[in-house]
Design an enzyme around this catalytic site. Structure first.
Site, PDB file in Angstrom:
ATOM      1  N   ASP A  43       0.873  -1.176   0.000  1.00  0.00           N
ATOM      2  CA  ASP A  43       0.000   0.000   0.000  1.00  0.00           C
ATOM      3  C   ASP A  43       0.906   1.220   0.000  1.00  0.00           C
ATOM      4  O   ASP A  43       1.432   1.618   1.039  1.00  0.00           O
ATOM      5  CB  ASP A  43      -0.901  -0.020   1.236  1.00  0.00           C
ATOM      6  CG  ASP A  43      -1.778   1.229   1.343  1.00  0.00           C
ATOM      7  OD1 ASP A  43      -1.779   2.037   0.392  1.00  0.00           O
ATOM      8  OD2 ASP A  43      -2.454   1.394   2.379  1.00  0.00           O
ATOM      9  N   LYS A 102       3.087  11.267  -3.223  1.00  0.00           N
ATOM     10  CA  LYS A 102       2.088  10.594  -4.058  1.00  0.00           C
ATOM     11  C   LYS A 102       1.245  11.611  -4.827  1.00  0.00           C
ATOM     12  O   LYS A 102       0.777  11.339  -5.936  1.00  0.00           O
ATOM     13  CB  LYS A 102       1.200   9.724  -3.176  1.00  0.00           C
ATOM     14  CG  LYS A 102       0.211   8.830  -3.916  1.00  0.00           C
ATOM     15  CD  LYS A 102      -0.459   7.900  -2.918  1.00  0.00           C
ATOM     16  CE  LYS A 102      -1.485   7.003  -3.570  1.00  0.00           C
ATOM     17  NZ  LYS A 102      -2.074   6.060  -2.599  1.00  0.00           N
ATOM     18  N   GLU A 144      -7.172   0.615  -4.711  1.00  0.00           N
ATOM     19  CA  GLU A 144      -7.193   0.478  -3.266  1.00  0.00           C
ATOM     20  C   GLU A 144      -8.544  -0.005  -2.712  1.00  0.00           C
ATOM     21  O   GLU A 144      -8.575  -0.906  -1.859  1.00  0.00           O
ATOM     22  CB  GLU A 144      -6.785   1.806  -2.618  1.00  0.00           C
ATOM     23  CG  GLU A 144      -5.318   2.143  -2.853  1.00  0.00           C
ATOM     24  CD  GLU A 144      -4.985   3.599  -2.616  1.00  0.00           C
ATOM     25  OE1 GLU A 144      -5.889   4.354  -2.200  1.00  0.00           O
ATOM     26  OE2 GLU A 144      -3.824   3.984  -2.841  1.00  0.00           O
ATOM     27  N   ASP A 169     -13.052   5.114   1.050  1.00  0.00           N
ATOM     28  CA  ASP A 169     -11.613   5.137   1.342  1.00  0.00           C
ATOM     29  C   ASP A 169     -11.115   6.574   1.469  1.00  0.00           C
ATOM     30  O   ASP A 169     -10.965   7.279   0.471  1.00  0.00           O
ATOM     31  CB  ASP A 169     -10.861   4.409   0.221  1.00  0.00           C
ATOM     32  CG  ASP A 169      -9.367   4.313   0.482  1.00  0.00           C
ATOM     33  OD1 ASP A 169      -8.885   4.917   1.450  1.00  0.00           O
ATOM     34  OD2 ASP A 169      -8.683   3.614  -0.290  1.00  0.00           O
TER      35      ASP A 169
END
Length: 624
Positions: free
Chosen positions: A25, A86, A185, A207
């Site tokens: 992850d 990210k 994800e 999420d």
């Protein structure tokens, strides 16, 4: 006594034959790595027992520091300590102007391609920085598993576009990791919860991580996960909640200007306060500023008010995703919570109220994605050959081609399950055309100007034919990682050209969401614009063919009066074509087509006469 070796069904009976695979992850705030041991997926800790690795990289004169040690120096060395990298993945340098949260970084001057951050160790790209995080996780896995990795499943937000996914794969390659698959994800979370063993129906995966928010609507049918729709915001996460509280801190300090280090200090204090408010209704926070200490009391009610607009953004995205999936909130059987930011009571209350049911919070929301990725990696590595797990992710935006008039022709529509391959036939516009430009675009709008350009390539060697006679087959193929390849083939000759779509940078934060919003907001206007362009293209086609015919055969087949009348009709259509009334253009095309029918008939007669020249009736009858 002989010893019997016992293995789980579908697993290798010999431990040394078991392939080592991991799930990663790669998060905005924290990253984790997990694997399957003795049939159970678990995250791997570092030497100190910590499972979470802060996604922070610090460059020093002595080398690179990753994780908690780097995070501890973020305030004192902000320019060399990279957080939330990210958010920069797959981005262009021109996209980063005004990007919130990363303004403290010093970006190197570039030509507008991949951005580079200036550090004491030289200019570093987001791909290189992410690779350092992956190298650290890889080292942790090798130490824990005592062997070389077969490969890894790496998770990405469902809203990551092609460039962002490719940047993630590039970072893994740089870290020496074989990517078995990129996995959305939310889909990984569904795997972690073992929902393939549960009741069939619709599942929502909410999420909210440190830097991104994703909502996925999945349908479970006989153990198969099908993603009906995805939505979210690639620039909304826990960091934004911290920033909202940090700005309130700043107001209490008089709204003074702060330098980069102080800004980091305030956001760290805000994060600390937010986490304490998860368990307590009131938190006292001590701040130091300009040599003075200030104590502030923050209540959960105050915090909820500060972040209300952010919470509402997530519910709006949920509402859009449900609409795309053509289901109602009442039809959702299970709601899964993923991401550390879902620990906030205001988020859990909001989700429960929106979907009308208590969400699943059984698995640590920080670890659930890595666990799901590990389960999938175990299957892909071949350790569970009897597994029937099937994951169908979807495209976040439609893919298509530019056609005449600047129109966007969709070949694969958004929310189509991947991997997928689609083909469509196109033709030439002009007589004798021997080449065709293939322009690949992404987006939901009707005109190319309102979509995103992905790539262009030229198919050459088309045999010269009349307009519309050639057949060009354009094929789109999207692999399981969401990466696109496009090929064009002329069917009569087999001449082919293709391109692997790998743009050097991706969409700006919120751009996908904005593109979707625009497609809804401008739907009526877009259809009217498309209708106008289509009739304009048809008018251009008729005018062009008539002009060529008049030049070739007009003097021979038309009288002065007929030629003048035809020219008048052509001028009238040209005038209408340059206007904005699609209905008038359509009518003008019909009028000119009727007015030129006699000319087309005479040209046909002339063509037949020329073909028969020099042949007798007896020869023709004999041939028949």
């Amino acid at each position: 006594m002989a010893l019997l070796q016992i293995a789980e069904p579908g697993q290798s009976p010999e431990p040394h034959q078991r392939k080592l695979a991991v799930g990663i992850d790669l998060g905005t705030t924290n990253s984790l790595i997990a694997t399957v041991r003795s049939g159970e997926a678990t995250t791997l800790p570092d030497e100190g027992g910590s499972h979470l690795l802060p996604s922070v990289v610090r460059y020093t004169d002595q080398g690179v520091v990753v994780g908690q040690a780097a995070l501890a120096q973020a305030s004192v060395d902000p320019f060399n300590t990279i957080l939330s990298v990210k958010r920069l993945m797959g981005r262009g340098a021109v996209d980063l102007k005004g990007l919130k949260g990363e303004a403290v970084y010093r970006f190197a001057d570039t030509d507008g391609g991949m951005p580079y951050l200036q550090t004491v160790a030289g200019d570093k790209s987001p791909v290189e920085i992410s690779a350092e995080i992956l190298k650290t996780l890889k080292a942790r896995a090798r130490a824990s598993l005592e062997g070389d990795l077969e490969g890894a499943v790496i998770t990405v937000p469902a809203y990551f576009d092609d460039a962002q996914r490719q940047a993630t794969k590039d970072a893994a390659q740089l870290a020496g990791i074989k990517v078995l698959r990129l996995l959305n994800e939310p889909t990984a979370a569904a795997v972690a919860y073992g929902l393939d063993q549960g009741a069939e129906g619709v599942i929502a995966v909410y999420d909210l991580g440190g830097g991104t928010f994703d909502i996925s609507i999945l349908r479970l049918n006989k153990g198969v996960f099908e993603v009906l729709a995805t939505g979210g915001d690639s620039a909304l996460g826990g960091d934004d909640f911290d920033l909202a509280l940090a700005q309130w801190f700043l107001q209490q300090l008089g709204g003074v200007e702060v330098i980069a280090g102080e800004s980091r200090y305030l956001t760290e204090k805000a994060r600390w306060t937010k986490e304490r408010l998860t368990e307590s209704s009131v938190v006292t926070v001590d701040l130091e500023h300009a040599g003075q200490k200030v104590s502030l009391e923050v209540t959960r009610e105050l915090f909820d008010g500060l972040v209300e607009s952010l919470v509402n953004k997530t519910t709006r995205a949920c509402r859009r995703a449900l609409k795309d999936a053509a289901v109602s909130a009442d039809e959702v059987l299970e709601v899964v919570m993923v991401g550390g930011s879902t620990r906030m009571p205001v988020i859990r209350d909001c989700v429960e109220q929106f979907f009308g049911r208590q969400p699943h919070i059984d698995i640590d929301p920080d670890r659930v994605v890595a666990v799901g990725a590990a389960i999938q990696a175990d299957v892909l590595a071949g350790n569970k050959p009897d597994s029937e797990m099937l994951l169908l992710d979807v495209l976040p935006l439609s893919l298509g081609l530019e056609t005449m008039g600047g129109l966007a022709e969709k070949v694969i529509h958004r929310n189509t399950s991947i991997p997928v391959a689609r083909a469509q036939e196109f033709t030439t516009y002009q007589d004798g055309q021997t080449a065709m430009m293939v322009h690949v675009v992404q987006g939901e709008r009707e005109l190319v100007d309102d979509c995103r350009s992905l790539a262009q390539f030229v198919l050459r060697g088309i045999p010269p034919m009349a307009a519309g006679a050639a057949k060009i087959r354009v094929a789109f193929q999207v692999d399981a990682d969401g990466l696109l390849s496009v090929s064009a083939k002329e069917l009569s000759t087999g001449i082919e050209s293709e391109i692997q779509v790998k743009p050097s940078y991706g969409l700006a934060d919120n751009e996908i969401a904005e593109m979707l919003k625009a497609s809804y907001s401008f739907a009526e206007g877009d259809m009217a614009a498309r209708n106008l362009r289509e009739h304009q293209v048809e008018a251009d086609r008729l005018l062009h063919s008539l002009e060529q015919a008049v030049i070739a055969d007009g003097p021979q087949l038309l009288s002065e009066e007929e030629l003048q009348h035809l020219r008048e009709q052509m001028t009238l259509l040209l005038s209408l074509r340059n206007g904005t009334d699609a209905a008038l253009i359509e009518q003008g095309v019909k009028v000119l087509a009727q007015a030129s029918d006699f000319f087309a008939a005479r040209r046909m007669d002339l063509s037949i006469k020329n073909a028969l020249k020099g042949h007798s009736i007896d020869e023709i009858e004999g041939d028949s």
